[in-house]
Design a protein around this motif. Sequence first.
Motif, PDB file in Angstrom:
ATOM      1  N   UNK A 370       7.483  -8.206   3.988  1.00 24.56           N
ATOM      2  CA  UNK A 370       8.663  -7.745   3.248  1.00 24.56           C
ATOM      3  C   UNK A 370       8.681  -8.288   1.824  1.00 24.56           C
ATOM      4  N   UNK A 371       8.104  -9.464   1.610  1.00 27.15           N
ATOM      5  CA  UNK A 371       8.101 -10.045   0.263  1.00 27.15           C
ATOM      6  C   UNK A 371       6.926  -9.549  -0.580  1.00 27.15           C
ATOM      7  N   UNK A 372       6.163  -8.587  -0.022  1.00 26.58           N
ATOM      8  CA  UNK A 372       5.073  -7.948  -0.763  1.00 26.58           C
ATOM      9  C   UNK A 372       5.282  -6.433  -0.726  1.00 26.58           C
ATOM     10  N   UNK A 373       6.305  -5.953  -1.397  1.00 28.68           N
ATOM     11  CA  UNK A 373       6.691  -4.544  -1.255  1.00 28.68           C
ATOM     12  C   UNK A 373       5.684  -3.558  -1.836  1.00 28.68           C
ATOM     13  N   UNK A 374       4.713  -4.044  -2.585  1.00 28.87           N
ATOM     14  CA  UNK A 374       3.753  -3.146  -3.215  1.00 28.87           C
ATOM     15  C   UNK A 374       2.577  -2.808  -2.300  1.00 28.87           C
ATOM     16  N   UNK A 375       2.289  -3.661  -1.295  1.00 29.31           N
ATOM     17  CA  UNK A 375       1.096  -3.431  -0.483  1.00 29.31           C
ATOM     18  C   UNK A 375       1.361  -2.369   0.573  1.00 29.31           C
ATOM     19  N   UNK A 376       0.315  -1.839   1.130  1.00 31.60           N
ATOM     20  CA  UNK A 376       0.419  -0.807   2.151  1.00 31.60           C
ATOM     21  C   UNK A 376       0.417  -1.423   3.551  1.00 31.60           C
ATOM     22  N   UNK A 377       1.212  -0.820   4.421  1.00 35.00           N
ATOM     23  CA  UNK A 377       1.190  -1.115   5.848  1.00 35.00           C
ATOM     24  C   UNK A 377       1.130   0.235   6.571  1.00 35.00           C
ATOM     25  N   UNK A 378       0.992   0.198   7.890  1.00 37.95           N
ATOM     26  CA  UNK A 378       0.998   1.457   8.638  1.00 37.95           C
ATOM     27  C   UNK A 378       2.237   2.289   8.296  1.00 37.95           C
ATOM     28  N   UNK A 379       3.401   1.657   8.410  1.00 40.27           N
ATOM     29  CA  UNK A 379       4.639   2.406   8.218  1.00 40.27           C
ATOM     30  C   UNK A 379       4.850   2.814   6.766  1.00 40.27           C
ATOM     31  N   UNK A 380       4.446   1.985   5.837  1.00 40.28           N
ATOM     32  CA  UNK A 380       4.582   2.375   4.436  1.00 40.28           C
ATOM     33  C   UNK A 380       3.660   3.544   4.094  1.00 40.28           C
ATOM     34  N   UNK A 381       2.497   3.585   4.723  1.00 41.97           N
ATOM     35  CA  UNK A 381       1.615   4.736   4.509  1.00 41.97           C
ATOM     36  C   UNK A 381       2.312   6.025   4.920  1.00 41.97           C
ATOM     37  N   UNK A 382       2.868   6.055   6.121  1.00 41.64           N
ATOM     38  CA  UNK A 382       3.539   7.275   6.572  1.00 41.64           C
ATOM     39  C   UNK A 382       4.829   7.534   5.797  1.00 41.64           C
ATOM     40  N   UNK A 383       5.518   6.483   5.439  1.00 44.03           N
ATOM     41  CA  UNK A 383       6.748   6.660   4.660  1.00 44.03           C
ATOM     42  C   UNK A 383       6.491   7.464   3.398  1.00 44.03           C
ATOM     43  N   UNK A 384       5.499   7.081   2.639  1.00 46.49           N
ATOM     44  CA  UNK A 384       5.265   7.716   1.343  1.00 46.49           C
ATOM     45  C   UNK A 384       4.455   9.010   1.480  1.00 46.49           C
ATOM     46  N   UNK A 385       3.561   9.066   2.452  1.00 50.42           N
ATOM     47  CA  UNK A 385       2.798  10.300   2.654  1.00 50.42           C
ATOM     48  C   UNK A 385       3.699  11.419   3.154  1.00 50.42           C
ATOM     49  N   UNK A 386       4.544  11.133   4.142  1.00 49.24           N
ATOM     50  CA  UNK A 386       5.429  12.158   4.678  1.00 49.24           C
ATOM     51  C   UNK A 386       6.450  12.608   3.637  1.00 49.24           C
ATOM     52  N   UNK A 387       6.917  11.696   2.818  1.00 50.61           N
ATOM     53  CA  UNK A 387       7.867  12.099   1.775  1.00 50.61           C
ATOM     54  C   UNK A 387       7.197  13.032   0.774  1.00 50.61           C
ATOM     55  N   UNK A 388       5.972  12.708   0.378  1.00 46.78           N
ATOM     56  CA  UNK A 388       5.248  13.563  -0.558  1.00 46.78           C
ATOM     57  C   UNK A 388       5.064  14.965   0.031  1.00 46.78           C
ATOM     58  N   UNK A 389       4.605  15.029   1.275  1.00 43.83           N
ATOM     59  CA  UNK A 389       4.345  16.329   1.888  1.00 43.83           C
ATOM     60  C   UNK A 389       5.624  17.129   2.097  1.00 43.83           C
ATOM     61  N   UNK A 390       6.699  16.435   2.419  1.00 42.81           N
ATOM     62  CA  UNK A 390       7.988  17.112   2.584  1.00 42.81           C
ATOM     63  C   UNK A 390       8.502  17.628   1.248  1.00 42.81           C
ATOM     64  N   UNK A 391       8.460  16.784   0.228  1.00 40.86           N
ATOM     65  CA  UNK A 391       8.948  17.182  -1.096  1.00 40.86           C
ATOM     66  C   UNK A 391       8.149  18.349  -1.664  1.00 40.86           C
ATOM     67  N   UNK A 392       6.851  18.373  -1.378  1.00 41.64           N
ATOM     68  CA  UNK A 392       5.970  19.427  -1.909  1.00 41.64           C
ATOM     69  C   UNK A 392       5.872  20.636  -0.971  1.00 41.64           C
ATOM     70  N   UNK A 393       6.645  20.608   0.113  1.00 42.50           N
ATOM     71  CA  UNK A 393       6.638  21.711   1.087  1.00 42.50           C
ATOM     72  C   UNK A 393       5.224  21.990   1.601  1.00 42.50           C
ATOM     73  N   UNK A 394       4.487  20.926   1.898  1.00 45.19           N
ATOM     74  CA  UNK A 394       3.100  21.062   2.334  1.00 45.19           C
ATOM     75  C   UNK A 394       2.901  20.902   3.835  1.00 45.19           C
ATOM     76  N   UNK A 395       3.918  20.425   4.558  1.00 44.27           N
ATOM     77  CA  UNK A 395       3.729  20.179   5.987  1.00 44.27           C
ATOM     78  C   UNK A 395       3.353  21.443   6.742  1.00 44.27           C
ATOM     79  N   UNK A 396       3.831  22.577   6.279  1.00 47.58           N
ATOM     80  CA  UNK A 396       3.546  23.843   6.964  1.00 47.58           C
ATOM     81  C   UNK A 396       2.076  24.230   6.866  1.00 47.58           C
ATOM     82  N   UNK A 397       1.353  23.628   5.942  1.00 42.30           N
ATOM     83  CA  UNK A 397      -0.044  23.995   5.697  1.00 42.30           C
ATOM     84  C   UNK A 397      -1.031  22.978   6.243  1.00 42.30           C
ATOM     85  N   UNK A 398      -0.543  22.014   7.020  1.00 43.86           N
ATOM     86  CA  UNK A 398      -1.394  20.910   7.477  1.00 43.86           C
ATOM     87  C   UNK A 398      -1.370  20.816   8.996  1.00 43.86           C
TER      88      UNK A 398
END
Length: 572
Positions: A370-398
């Motif tokens: 928690x004190x290293x908010x910049x590094x990647x973890x399993x959940x942070x990977x999905x957090x930011x990847x899923x947000x990107x795909x949702x915002x870009x309306x890409x989930x339907x194509x994957x």
Amino acid sequence: MQNKTFTVADYLLTRLKQLNVTEVFQIPGDYVKHFTQTLEHFDGVSAVGAINELDAAYAADAYGRTRGLGAVSLQYGVSTFIALNAIGGAYVERSPVIVISATPGADARQITRMYDVLYHHSTGNLDADQEVYDQVTVASETLSTSAGAGEKIDRLIIAALTYKRPVFIECYKEVWGEPCMPPSGKPLKPIIIKSEPLALVNAVDTAWAQLTAAQQPMIFAGVELLRHGLSGLLQELIDVSGFLYTTTSLGKTVLDEGGDKFIGTYSDQASIESVRNLVASSDCFLTLGTIITDDYLWFIENKYADMVLATTELVRVGYFIYENVTMEDFMKALIDRFKTHGKPYPLDVTAPPQPTYPEPWLSNSDPVFADQPHILTYNRFFQHTMKFLTDKNMLKDIVWTFGISSAMYVATNAYGLPQNSFLSSAAWQIIGYETGATTGAQLGSGKRAWAVAGDGGFMTVCQSLSTLARNKLNAVVFVMSNQVYAIEQVYVNMDAFKPGPEHQFDTFDLLPKWDYLALAKAYGAEGFRVTTITELQDLLFVLADIKDKPALVEVVIPQKDLPGQMRRLGNE
């Protein structure tokens, strides 16, 4: 252009083409040469050369899951035995695959009998391949002659279509090239199995009594509904009953994940809290098409008597089993009951709202970091990847692919995925499936495949990257790089994840360090490495624009990152 003489190989390929199987994954070999030579020039069905047998068979499995039927051609013995692991997974997880091979021919068998010659790739038992594959298929044949070949091939394909499981066909070496009459122009269809009428009535009566007595009934949906084309019936049943519903991990995306009846995927303790609570409080589960594995021991131990279960293998209401009742007939009869009954159905209940971003990822990310908010973890990977795909309306194509890994369990927390876009080895639980499956998933679905692999799983079948490159497929393979078999360590000794040098991983769970960028270059893929959230966010824009070439992404995470999903599973 096809051979002038129509052969047994032509017959099988024609039948596959009629069923929209436009690719066959293959490993070459001398015994099977007559089939592969015919395939190479067959109009309408392309050969997809794979790098190894697991690569080919995983691809055929994923193709079967997305297209409805897959096919893989293998060399005798040495190839079929290697591919057995993947076909075992297809058998367990209900993926229809035609396994095609050849065996030493009539001349070789005569020489063996006369002179006791051991032919190459043989154990000495020339029937060994079929005997082995009998364990992981619903039907098998060894054709010693072209006489009757068409009828036998048809029976095998119909079995695969009916039961949504693999079948095995091998010919004597010469038979694939022997003359054969063409099939009819009518595509083969599955056998329609009907229920015994009285047994159906009894099962529905008993089920109806249990369902209507429940205060908090729920539908628990599984992968068989998707494989057998019953997702539409599931949606109708949800609509007329008003029941909330969840799915198994394997059955995730049996429907589009939307609407106010979907509570989220139930993956035991890996599930989000609201899903766990709703499952715990429900007093009746209309359980349809599920494969109940040992991931669901708590559920079976606590909810067995509360289940109204219908699968392709049995119907059970509480402790009562009803034979000769099909899942489809059972579902249709229940739909009719709900329609006829009227109020209070459909029930006026709604699922809890889906977690608001950045949940469910934020609260499940390992608090040690928690004190290293910049590094990647399993959940942070999905957090930011899923947000990107949702915002870009890409989930339907994957279409996503997962082997068994910590990443798969974390990913079951995702919402909003379209139907049949989550392919996993959640029941067979083999590492490496996700990477091998990408070729078949992309070709079968017409969507872009995104695989999320553990580094241990990726190492078992990394050559699949070359198959993607050779076929100019722009799949993305993310490797969660922590240099350990993390999921294995969770179940061996979870204390290893505690901070401090005194807590060590078992030696057998440690992995070598790979240069993934060099590996990507060697296989003809684009290679990337991300170590921070910002690097991942920037890369996602780059990945979105890649065409005609696969991408390999090393996602560097701490060795001791323990997602909340896995912590709860490990403590169960």
